[in-house]
Scaffold this motif. Sequence first.
Motif, mmCIF file in Angstrom:
data_model
loop_
_atom_site.group_PDB
_atom_site.id
_atom_site.type_symbol
_atom_site.label_atom_id
_atom_site.label_comp_id
_atom_site.label_asym_id
_atom_site.label_seq_id
_atom_site.Cartn_x
_atom_site.Cartn_y
_atom_site.Cartn_z
ATOM 1 N N ALA A 14 0.829 -1.206 0.000
ATOM 2 C CA ALA A 14 0.000 0.000 0.000
ATOM 3 C C ALA A 14 0.865 1.258 0.000
ATOM 4 O O ALA A 14 0.471 2.296 -0.491
ATOM 5 C CB ALA A 14 -0.935 0.002 1.200
ATOM 6 N N ALA A 15 2.058 1.149 0.540
ATOM 7 C CA ALA A 15 2.955 2.301 0.579
ATOM 8 C C ALA A 15 3.744 2.460 -0.715
ATOM 9 O O ALA A 15 4.424 3.447 -0.898
ATOM 10 C CB ALA A 15 3.919 2.155 1.755
ATOM 11 N N GLY A 16 3.658 1.470 -1.622
ATOM 12 C CA GLY A 16 4.353 1.549 -2.894
ATOM 13 C C GLY A 16 5.851 1.342 -2.773
ATOM 14 O O GLY A 16 6.618 1.887 -3.536
ATOM 15 N N GLY A 29 4.699 -3.167 -5.432
ATOM 16 C CA GLY A 29 4.630 -2.176 -6.495
ATOM 17 C C GLY A 29 5.394 -0.938 -6.100
ATOM 18 O O GLY A 29 5.675 -0.701 -4.933
ATOM 19 N N ASP A 30 5.733 -0.144 -7.074
ATOM 20 C CA ASP A 30 6.526 1.047 -6.799
ATOM 21 C C ASP A 30 5.697 2.325 -6.803
ATOM 22 O O ASP A 30 6.214 3.397 -6.553
ATOM 23 C CB ASP A 30 7.680 1.154 -7.787
ATOM 24 N N GLY A 31 4.411 2.223 -7.126
ATOM 25 C CA GLY A 31 3.546 3.392 -7.141
ATOM 26 C C GLY A 31 3.759 4.294 -8.333
ATOM 27 O O GLY A 31 3.160 5.359 -8.429
ATOM 28 N N CYS A 78 -4.780 -4.524 -2.502
ATOM 29 C CA CYS A 78 -5.991 -4.625 -3.333
ATOM 30 C C CYS A 78 -7.217 -4.251 -2.512
ATOM 31 O O CYS A 78 -8.165 -3.645 -3.020
ATOM 32 C CB CYS A 78 -6.147 -6.037 -3.903
ATOM 33 N N ARG A 79 -7.194 -4.603 -1.241
ATOM 34 C CA ARG A 79 -8.305 -4.288 -0.336
ATOM 35 C C ARG A 79 -8.350 -2.783 -0.045
ATOM 36 O O ARG A 79 -9.416 -2.201 0.103
ATOM 37 C CB ARG A 79 -8.188 -5.110 0.941
ATOM 38 N N VAL A 80 -7.185 -2.160 0.022
ATOM 39 C CA VAL A 80 -7.108 -0.707 0.223
ATOM 40 C C VAL A 80 -7.658 0.012 -1.012
ATOM 41 O O VAL A 80 -8.387 0.997 -0.902
ATOM 42 C CB VAL A 80 -5.643 -0.272 0.493
ATOM 43 N N GLU A 81 -7.317 -0.489 -2.171
ATOM 44 C CA GLU A 81 -7.663 0.158 -3.432
ATOM 45 C C GLU A 81 -9.114 -0.088 -3.876
ATOM 46 O O GLU A 81 -9.680 0.717 -4.614
ATOM 47 C CB GLU A 81 -6.666 -0.351 -4.472
ATOM 48 N N THR A 166 -4.690 5.032 -3.631
ATOM 49 C CA THR A 166 -5.378 5.239 -2.357
ATOM 50 C C THR A 166 -6.422 6.343 -2.414
ATOM 51 O O THR A 166 -7.113 6.584 -1.436
ATOM 52 C CB THR A 166 -4.357 5.542 -1.244
ATOM 53 N N ASP A 167 -6.499 7.037 -3.547
ATOM 54 C CA ASP A 167 -7.585 7.985 -3.766
ATOM 55 C C ASP A 167 -7.840 8.045 -5.269
ATOM 56 O O ASP A 167 -7.086 7.491 -6.056
ATOM 57 C CB ASP A 167 -7.287 9.365 -3.172
#
Length: 181
Positions: A14-16, A29-31, A78-81, A166-167
């Motif tokens: 989630a933090a990338g 992932g790297d975001g 995936c749950r965050v997104e 995340t948004d």
Amino acid sequence: MAASALVLTGCASAAGVVGQVGDAGYIAGDGIVTEIAPEERTAPGSFAGPLASGGEFDSASLEGVALVNFWYAACPPCRVEAPVLAELHAEYGDQVDFIGVNVRDGAAQAMAFEDEFGIEYPSVLDDQSAQGQLAFTGIIAPNAVPSTIILDAEGRVAARVSGAVTDTSILSTLLQEELER
């Protein structure tokens, strides 16, 4: 191909953060958002498969701008997104084709996730064939999960977000740019 499929079924943090996450052994992932100039875009290969809700999906059915999201139910990012994607679908679903590509789960697990997070667009079950993942090989692979790929109105790859969003701002901007072209 098998090695590619293994890489593609990683899970982004989630933090990338790039690299391994804790003892879970999945790819983070790297975001990074990658955009492709219109003159350099190419279409992915075709892919098909069973839908979690029943029936079959064929990528030839995508018309116009599309959002393709690679995910699986036990992936924390995936749950965050998921709520972000549900919100984007509510806003853009009448203008943009949304399709999920579930890289690990069976139908029951995928449907439980979609019900929990209010996901109203279909997801193809890609765990057996990896067709959805391999369709983007050589163009811009979904190298971590989650990854989201935007296709332009001509069905060509326009952008990829590697890792969880995340948004709505990033994907909303990418979708709006493609809708206005």
